[in-house]
Write an enzyme that holds these catalytic residues in place. Structure first.
Site, PDB file in Angstrom:
ATOM      1  N   ASP A 189       1.006  -1.324  -0.550  1.00 51.05           N
ATOM      2  CA  ASP A 189      -0.111   0.571  -0.269  1.00 51.05           C
ATOM      3  C   ASP A 189       1.106   1.233  -0.186  1.00 51.05           C
ATOM      4  O   ASP A 189       1.324   1.524   0.924  1.00 51.05           O
ATOM      5  CB  ASP A 189      -1.167   0.486   1.433  1.00 51.05           C
ATOM      6  CG  ASP A 189      -2.008   1.130   1.375  1.00 51.05           C
ATOM      7  OD1 ASP A 189      -1.670   2.342   0.755  1.00 51.05           O
ATOM      8  OD2 ASP A 189      -2.611   0.776   2.032  1.00 51.05           O
ATOM      9  N   ASP A 213      -6.267   5.703   4.380  1.00 52.17           N
ATOM     10  CA  ASP A 213      -4.972   6.116   4.434  1.00 52.17           C
ATOM     11  C   ASP A 213      -5.074   5.926   6.247  1.00 52.17           C
ATOM     12  O   ASP A 213      -3.593   5.995   6.905  1.00 52.17           O
ATOM     13  CB  ASP A 213      -4.906   7.728   5.141  1.00 52.17           C
ATOM     14  CG  ASP A 213      -4.502   7.807   3.231  1.00 52.17           C
ATOM     15  OD1 ASP A 213      -5.889   7.695   3.326  1.00 52.17           O
ATOM     16  OD2 ASP A 213      -3.788   8.556   2.618  1.00 52.17           O
ATOM     17  N   HIS A 257      -5.380  11.844  13.854  1.00 51.89           N
ATOM     18  CA  HIS A 257      -6.560  12.276  13.064  1.00 51.89           C
ATOM     19  C   HIS A 257      -7.794  10.757  13.141  1.00 51.89           C
ATOM     20  O   HIS A 257      -8.658  11.019  12.544  1.00 51.89           O
ATOM     21  CB  HIS A 257      -6.151  11.279  11.058  1.00 51.89           C
ATOM     22  CG  HIS A 257      -5.297  12.259  10.687  1.00 51.89           C
ATOM     23  ND1 HIS A 257      -4.828  13.161  10.252  1.00 51.89           N
ATOM     24  CD2 HIS A 257      -4.093  11.548  10.567  1.00 51.89           C
ATOM     25  CE1 HIS A 257      -4.254  13.733   9.813  1.00 51.89           C
ATOM     26  NE2 HIS A 257      -3.115  13.054   9.966  1.00 51.89           N
ATOM     27  N   ASP A 279       1.537  19.309  14.273  1.00 45.48           N
ATOM     28  CA  ASP A 279       1.962  18.121  12.634  1.00 45.48           C
ATOM     29  C   ASP A 279       1.382  18.822  10.788  1.00 45.48           C
ATOM     30  O   ASP A 279       1.023  19.549  11.538  1.00 45.48           O
ATOM     31  CB  ASP A 279       1.069  17.278  13.406  1.00 45.48           C
ATOM     32  CG  ASP A 279       1.243  16.380  12.069  1.00 45.48           C
ATOM     33  OD1 ASP A 279       1.541  14.946  12.263  1.00 45.48           O
ATOM     34  OD2 ASP A 279       0.834  16.218  10.786  1.00 45.48           O
ATOM     35  N   HIS A 327      -0.068  17.660   8.918  1.00 47.68           N
ATOM     36  CA  HIS A 327      -1.458  17.578   8.762  1.00 47.68           C
ATOM     37  C   HIS A 327      -2.140  17.710   9.631  1.00 47.68           C
ATOM     38  O   HIS A 327      -2.088  18.453  10.838  1.00 47.68           O
ATOM     39  CB  HIS A 327      -1.493  15.892   8.510  1.00 47.68           C
ATOM     40  CG  HIS A 327      -0.522  15.185   7.677  1.00 47.68           C
ATOM     41  ND1 HIS A 327       0.436  14.640   8.057  1.00 47.68           N
ATOM     42  CD2 HIS A 327      -0.951  15.355   6.384  1.00 47.68           C
ATOM     43  CE1 HIS A 327       1.668  14.344   7.111  1.00 47.68           C
ATOM     44  NE2 HIS A 327       0.164  14.641   6.163  1.00 47.68           N
ATOM     45  N   ASP A 351       6.585  15.784  10.854  1.00 52.02           N
ATOM     46  CA  ASP A 351       6.354  15.796   8.967  1.00 52.02           C
ATOM     47  C   ASP A 351       6.572  17.531   8.535  1.00 52.02           C
ATOM     48  O   ASP A 351       6.458  17.913   7.918  1.00 52.02           O
ATOM     49  CB  ASP A 351       5.575  14.833   8.761  1.00 52.02           C
ATOM     50  CG  ASP A 351       4.027  15.117   9.867  1.00 52.02           C
ATOM     51  OD1 ASP A 351       3.696  16.598   9.934  1.00 52.02           O
ATOM     52  OD2 ASP A 351       3.332  14.209   9.249  1.00 52.02           O
ATOM     53  N   TYR A 397       8.278  11.384   8.436  1.00 55.04           N
ATOM     54  CA  TYR A 397       8.320  10.108   7.958  1.00 55.04           C
ATOM     55  C   TYR A 397      10.336  10.317   7.658  1.00 55.04           C
ATOM     56  O   TYR A 397       9.757   9.129   6.448  1.00 55.04           O
ATOM     57  CB  TYR A 397       7.322   9.967   7.056  1.00 55.04           C
ATOM     58  CG  TYR A 397       6.243  10.057   8.122  1.00 55.04           C
ATOM     59  CD1 TYR A 397       5.299   9.226   8.305  1.00 55.04           C
ATOM     60  CD2 TYR A 397       5.078  11.412   8.231  1.00 55.04           C
ATOM     61  CE1 TYR A 397       4.571   8.462   8.699  1.00 55.04           C
ATOM     62  CE2 TYR A 397       3.900  11.047   9.148  1.00 55.04           C
ATOM     63  CZ  TYR A 397       3.696   9.945   9.415  1.00 55.04           C
ATOM     64  OH  TYR A 397       2.649  10.026  10.138  1.00 55.04           O
TER      65      TYR A 397
HETATM   66  C1  SS9 Z   1      -0.961  11.911   1.471  1.00 55.95           C
HETATM   67  C2  SS9 Z   1      -1.709  11.002   1.549  1.00 55.95           C
HETATM   68  C3  SS9 Z   1      -1.310  11.077   2.904  1.00 55.95           C
HETATM   69  C4  SS9 Z   1      -1.430  10.234   4.756  1.00 55.95           C
HETATM   70  C5  SS9 Z   1      -0.864  10.419   5.525  1.00 55.95           C
HETATM   71  C6  SS9 Z   1      -1.044  10.714   7.280  1.00 55.95           C
HETATM   72  C7  SS9 Z   1      -0.331  11.255   8.542  1.00 55.95           C
HETATM   73  C8  SS9 Z   1      -0.801  11.000  10.123  1.00 55.95           C
HETATM   74  N1  SS9 Z   1      -0.457  12.025   0.398  1.00 55.95           N
HETATM   75  N2  SS9 Z   1      -1.926   9.521   3.728  1.00 55.95           N
HETATM   76  S1  SS9 Z   1       0.431  12.316  10.704  1.00 55.95           S
HETATM   77 ZN    ZN Z   2       1.361  14.107   9.870  1.00 54.37          ZN
END
Ligand code: SS9
Ligand code: ZN
Length: 673
Positions: A20, A92, A135, A172, A174, A265, A305
């Site tokens: 994935d 995700d 999330h 973060d 996101h 991130d 990451y």
């Molecule tokens: C976009 C895909 C995002 C989820 C990322 C979750 C990060 C949590 N490129 N995928 S901190």
């Molecule tokens: Zn994040």
């Protein structure tokens, strides 16, 4: 009071079991490299180890639904095929037979951290956990998150310790939509998040991640979203948001506890964020939050990451929590246009809720939703073209230099008979006076007076500054006969070195060496109630407040939005902080100011107080030692006149000082002044 570190290898024991591409970046090594870096840098050893525990059902149910918890409980017994299918109902995220166990430990780690801080076992701390949490929603896993660790911790802290106000800072990259949904209508939890947004083109692509989602009902104003509409945001962009949004609001809110959704991130190198902030920015973000809530700060890992970037950022954060001075913030060249647009949008969306933002410019005329639609096609084209190629290029950046802490933290130059506080060292050059220097000082400053005591004090002061320059002593405090003269003397000495810049902060109405600002080697900011004529020099900034420094709200606003921003952009090698006896500045504000300014100049602050002020030596020294300052209490609205005067000043200075900007040029954001 120490710093807790929570880590358990068990949380590395789950991983993605199938192919994935969106989930492959969330790997067990994220935790091991972070922890190993802390060990390697000698930081883990300096922390108080706190064991994890499993969050109980009751803990988890503080945020999640019974149905969801029961569903997750079944995952350890599922076959690979069942796990894959279970995963499919969420976005995700992936499941593994051991992830439920780890998710309980991750939430439990956050609760252990809250307990350690709230019971006073430690001052602050960090929990290294997986899976992350911000999330996940009441009934859904999402974005690698299973249980919302920080949201659970906030509810738990309120319930168990009766806290009235909790601040959650989500740095973060996101949007922690799970946290937003959880506290949307709750005025007791202030949620702040900045996040890559790109006008809703970036995951999780939610309309409600924009700055106009300010919270609902009673919670209106207590949800702050800062959307980043471009990638490549830098240190200046992040700090601008702290100076002009988060910090003023946070001080006005006055939390009893600060929780950080500490995702990294948002640092350079990260494949998700694609931002350009350096790992050492987290030293400053951490430092700037460390005097809220009496220092009670719990950082809980979320994303991050890029393994190297992540490990460096974690080290910067923990080292700052431990109290080591932050490195000098490099190349702060002001926020970019896109960041300014966001800043402007957020400030105007919140101006009706926070008195510190009351004077923000009004909503940009180009309405956001139109803008989003207009941009849509443009962005689509770009993504099509970019395709694979873009992800191939790797960002490079220098490793943050090792932060060398001086062997001595705080040295004091005190008159005979004044006792030296614990943990500090009395400093005097009388055993080893430099005759050349003494003569020079006599000539320049004490021509007529034949005052050996004053001369010794001044020589000691200079010797102390030299030790700070050599990084042998971090900071200092001197009780002197005449603060103006001492200030003059130190400035003249320090600024004579070629590479030095000295930030002089004068609280109260002292005679200041304003002539020494002409060459830019001194930046002088003076707070008083004396109206002075408009200055033409970029480096001499008198700040006039109606009631001088006695109005806590007005002073705090000036300190955060003006002084800190100026100080960071100026990037001094020494901060001289002076207070006159009649300044009127309350002790708690003084301690906050002393604490905050230590984010500059690697913590090299020299405080000058007038001889009579013996009573303040203890509390000032405590701030210099890094103890958290007491809270200021919830701040009321400052007097209109002060707010207006500050706004006028900021507006006038922003041509020279880019970190003072809060609106984007050419977007109709110009203020009324
Ligand atoms: C976009 C895909 C995002 C989820 C990322 C979750 C990060 C949590 N490129 N995928 S901190
Ligand atoms: Zn994040």
């Amino acid at each position: 009071m120490g710093t807790a570190l929570i880590y358990d290898e068990e949380m590395t024991k789950y991983k993605l079991l199938w192919v994935d591409p969106t989930c492959k970046i969330e790997v067990p090594q994220r935790l091991t490299v972070s922890h190993e870096a802390l060990v390697k840098n000698g930081l883990a050893d300096r922390c108080v180890p706190v064991p994890v525990r499993e969050a109980t059902d009751a803990d988890i149910l503080l945020v999640h639904s019974e149905e969801y918890l029961e569903a997750v409980k079944k995952t350890p017994y599922m076959t690979l095929e069942d796990l894959k299918e279970f995963t499919l109902q969420y976005g995700d995220v992936y499941f593994h037979p051991n992830i439920y166990h780890c998710a309980k430990l991750a939430a439990g780690a956050a609760l252990q951290l809250v307990d350690s801080v709230m019971t006073g076992k430690v001052r602050n701390g960090m929990a290294l956990v997986r899976p992350p949490g911000h999330h996940s929603m009441r009934s859904a896993a999402n974005g690698f998150c299973v249980f919302n660790n920080v949201a659970i911790a906030a509810r738990y802290a309120k319930q168990k310790y009766g806290l009235k106000r909790v601040l959650i800072v989500d740095w973060d990259v996101h949007h922690g939509q799970g946290v937003q949904y959880c506290f949307e209508d709750d005025p007791s939890v202030l949620y702040f998040s900045w996040h890559r947004y790109e006008h809703q083109k970036f995951w999780p692509q939610l309309r409600e991640s924009d700055y106009d989602s300010v919270g609902k009902d009673k919670g209106a104003g207590f949800n702050i979203n800062v959307p980043w509409n471009k990638v490549g945001m830098k240190n200046s962009d992040y700090l601008s948001v702290f100076f002009h949004i988060l910090l003023p609001v946070a001080y006005e809110f006055c939390p009893d506890l600060v929780l950080v959704c500490a995702g990294f991130d948002s640092a350079i190198g990260d494949p998700e964020g694609e931002m350009c902030a350096s790992p050492d920015i987290f030293a400053h973000l951490t430092h700037l939050l460390m005097n809220l809530a009496g220092g009670k700060l719990c950082a809980v890992l979320e994303g991050g990451y890029h393994l190297t970037s992540l490990a460096q950022s974690v080290c910067q954060t923990v080292q700052t929590l431990l109290g080591d001075p932050a490195p000098r913030p490099a190349n702060l060249d002001g926020p970019c246009q896109s960041a300014l647009e966001s800043l402007h949008g957020v400030r105007s969306a919140h101006r009706q809720y926070w008195s510190c933002l009351k004077h923000a410019a009004e909503t940009p005329p180009s309405d956001i939703s139109t803008k989003r639609i207009k941009l849509e096609e443009e962005v689509e084209e770009k993504t099509e073209k970019a395709g694979e190629e873009k992800s191939a290029e790797e960002e490079v950046w220098p490793e943050p230099p090792k932060r060398v802490t001086p062997p001595l933290r705080t040295a004091l130059v005190l008159p005979n008979g004044v006792a030296c506080p614990d943990r500090c060292k009395r400093f005097s050059c009388s055993d080893d006076p430099d005759p050349v220097r003494v003569n020079k000082l006599r000539e320049h400053f004490l021509k007529d007076a034949d005052d050996t005591d004053a001369l010794t004090a001044l020589s000691s002061l200079i010797a102390l500054v030299e030790k700070m320059e050599k990084n042998e002593i971090c900071n200092g405090l001197a009780l002197v006969r005449d603060v103006s003269m001492a200030m003059m003397c130190v400035v003249q000495h320090a600024a004579s070195a070629l590479s030095n810049r000295v930030l002089v902060v004068c609280v109260g109405d002292a005679v200041v060496p304003s002539h020494s600002t002409e060459d830019g080697k001194t930046l002088l900011v003076q707070f008083s109630n004396k109206e002075s004529e408009e200055q033409t020099c970029k480096y001499y900034i008198p700040v006039c407040l109606k009631k001088g420094c006695s109005d806590v709200s007005a002073f705090t606003q000036a300190a955060l939005g003006l002084l800190l921003a100026l100080g960071y952009e100026y990037d001094p090698s020494l901060v001289v902080l002076v207070r006159t006896p009649d300044s009127g500045l309350p002790d708690s504000v003084w301690r906050q100011l002393t604490g905050l300014l230590q984010g500059l100049a690697q913590g090299h602050t020299l405080v000058l107080l007038q001889e009579g002020e013996k009573a303040c030596v203890g509390s000032t020294a405590s701030s210099l030692l890094g103890d958290a300052a007491p809270s200021l209490g919830q701040l009321h609205a400052p007097q209109m006149e002060d707010v207006e005067a500050l706004e006028r000043l900021r507006h006038r200075l922003q041509a020279h000082w880019k970190l003072l900007q809060t609106t984007a040029p050419g977007t109709g954001g110009g203020d009324k002044h």
